[in-house]
Design a protein around this motif. Structure first.
Motif: not given
Length: 440
Positions: A56-61, A82-85, A115-118
């Protein structure tokens, strides 16, 4: 990397377990105007491997909306673009299949781990667990018997796809010759009838059973024996199930093998009965039983008796002892292959661990040249091979007489089984042992 068709479906033996959150049953539907196999949604092995390892935390653009304006998919994409992950995308309306499809098309890119968010935006712990569960349903395409993470995944999938493509083409050719109308139902529809077969499997079995009926009638009219060529012709059409329950034979990293049982069986859920494929396609079993009767194994002075038949395609079983087998077994391998010999520990006392049994104590048996008798409860294994190898094992399951009078009557009259009795089983056990005892 090469592109291979991904057809998500349920296992024949575990019909309630789906392999993906969004199932593409449409890719399994067969029709008279059928498109080329695998012409539906396709994903590269690399894409599947990437998505399988998402969290779920994998960063995407995401990029601009590539969907057709005014379509439902256009509106849905707008909902999660607009999802970031990965977790946010799934939470906002994306599906696991969308992740595969849109990654392959380049509609979004995977960013570096830096760039993975906490924390995930606007998601509770319950939401995160839900997306984790969705990602875990991603198991890969039908035809891939090893893990997606396996280094040979692409090679293994290509090999299976080529074999299945050949089988589907052959099925259609024979269906036209024999006048068989191929099924149009999807796996969904068949499952509702209690038939856990995808359409390729169902059609192959239908045509194989029709051909077996014709061969049996022809050979009876000609007063000739059923031949090795007859058996191979039928078995090349047979639709094999992906069987993941034979854990004691699975070679290497395989998760399932092509294996079916015809005749009587002790169900894993308890009780005894006739396997569904036998009831629906009895003439395939009848042909195999007639072949064994017409081509009696060397040294045997009466017909081999059995309650069950196991048919296997394209795998070499690791060393094992049969669990649901009272012993005497006849075995033969058909097809165009090299290798695949049977190693048989005829002096196995069943006490030693399988891994401790040395090859020097085993007999190497060529199953391509003749049908052999052995005791399936003793250790045995199959050598690696190249080519197409289909093996047939005739045996009697434990407590076969608990199958019931009506079932035994069906198996004898419709499927051609020579039913075992205590006396005949004892003779076969003696034969299986004494054939290797040197006469003085």
């Amino acid at each position: 990397s090469s592109i291979f068709g991904v057809r998500f479906l349920c296992s024949e033996l575990c019909p309630s377990v789906c392999l993906c959150g969004c199932l593409f049953f449409s890719a399994m539907v067969k029709s008279r105007e059928r498109s080329a196999r695998g012409s539906g949604l396709k994903f590269s092995v690399k894409v599947l491997q990437t998505v399988k390892n998402f969290t779920p935390y994998t960063p995407i653009q995401y990029g601009p909306n590539p969907k057709q304006k005014g379509s439902k998919s256009f509106d849905r994409y707008n909902g999660y673009k607009d999802a970031k992950t990965v977790g946010e995308a799934l939470h906002m309306g994306s599906k696991v299949a969308d992740l595969c499809w849109e990654l392959q098309r380049g509609d979004y890119k995977v960013l570096s781990a830096a760039k993975m968010p906490k924390k995930l935006r606007n998601m509770t712990d319950k939401d995160i667990k839900k997306t984790e569960a969705l990602l875990k349903t991603m198991r890969g395409p039908i035809g891939l018997a090893v893990s997606l993470d396996d280094k040979d995944a692409e090679k293994e999938l290509a090999k299976e796809e080529a074999w299945m493509e050949k089988k589907v083409k052959l099925t259609r050719e024979y269906a036209a010759k024999l006048g068989v109308e191929l099924e149009l139902e999807s796996h969904d529809n068949l499952a509702e009838e209690g038939i856990y077969e995808n359409a390729d499997c169902r059609n192959g079995r239908l045509v194989a059973d029709t051909l077996a009926t014709k061969i049996l009638a022809d050979r009876a009219k000609e007063r000739k024996s059923v031949t090795e060529a007859d058996v191979l012709e039928v078995l090349r059409l047979w639709g094999f199930a992906q069987n993941g329950n034979r854990l004691n034979v699975l070679p290497g990293a395989r998760k399932w093998v092509y294996s079916d049982t015809l005749g009587a069986i002790q169900r894993r859920t308890g009780g005894y009965g006739v396997t569904p494929p036998t009831k629906r396609y009895p003439n395939v079993a009848k042909l195999l039983n007639q072949y064994l009767a017409d081509n009696r194994p060397e040294g045997l002075d009466e017909d081999f008796v059995c309650s069950s038949i196991n048919i296997n395609a394209n795998y070499g079983a690791r060393i094992h002892r049969d669990g649901n087998n009272i012993g005497p077994s006849a075995i033969r391998a058909f097809g165009d292959f090299k290798g695949g010999e049977l190693w048989y520990w005829d002096k196995d006392d069943r006490k030693a661990k399988l891994e401790d049994l040395p090859r020097s104590q085993a007999r190497k048996m060529n199953l391509k040249k003749k049908t052999l008798i052995f005791d399936g409860t003793l250790a045995h294994s199959v050598d690696p091979f190249e080519g197409e190898r289909i093996s047939v094992v005739w045996f009697s399951c434990r407590h076969h007489n608990r199958v019931g009078v009506s079932n035994v009557s069906f198996l004898k009259s419709k499927a051609g089984f020579r039913w075992p009795k205590d006396k005949t089983i004892a003779k076969l056990k003696s034969f299986a042992h004494n054939q290797f005892v040197k006469k003085k």
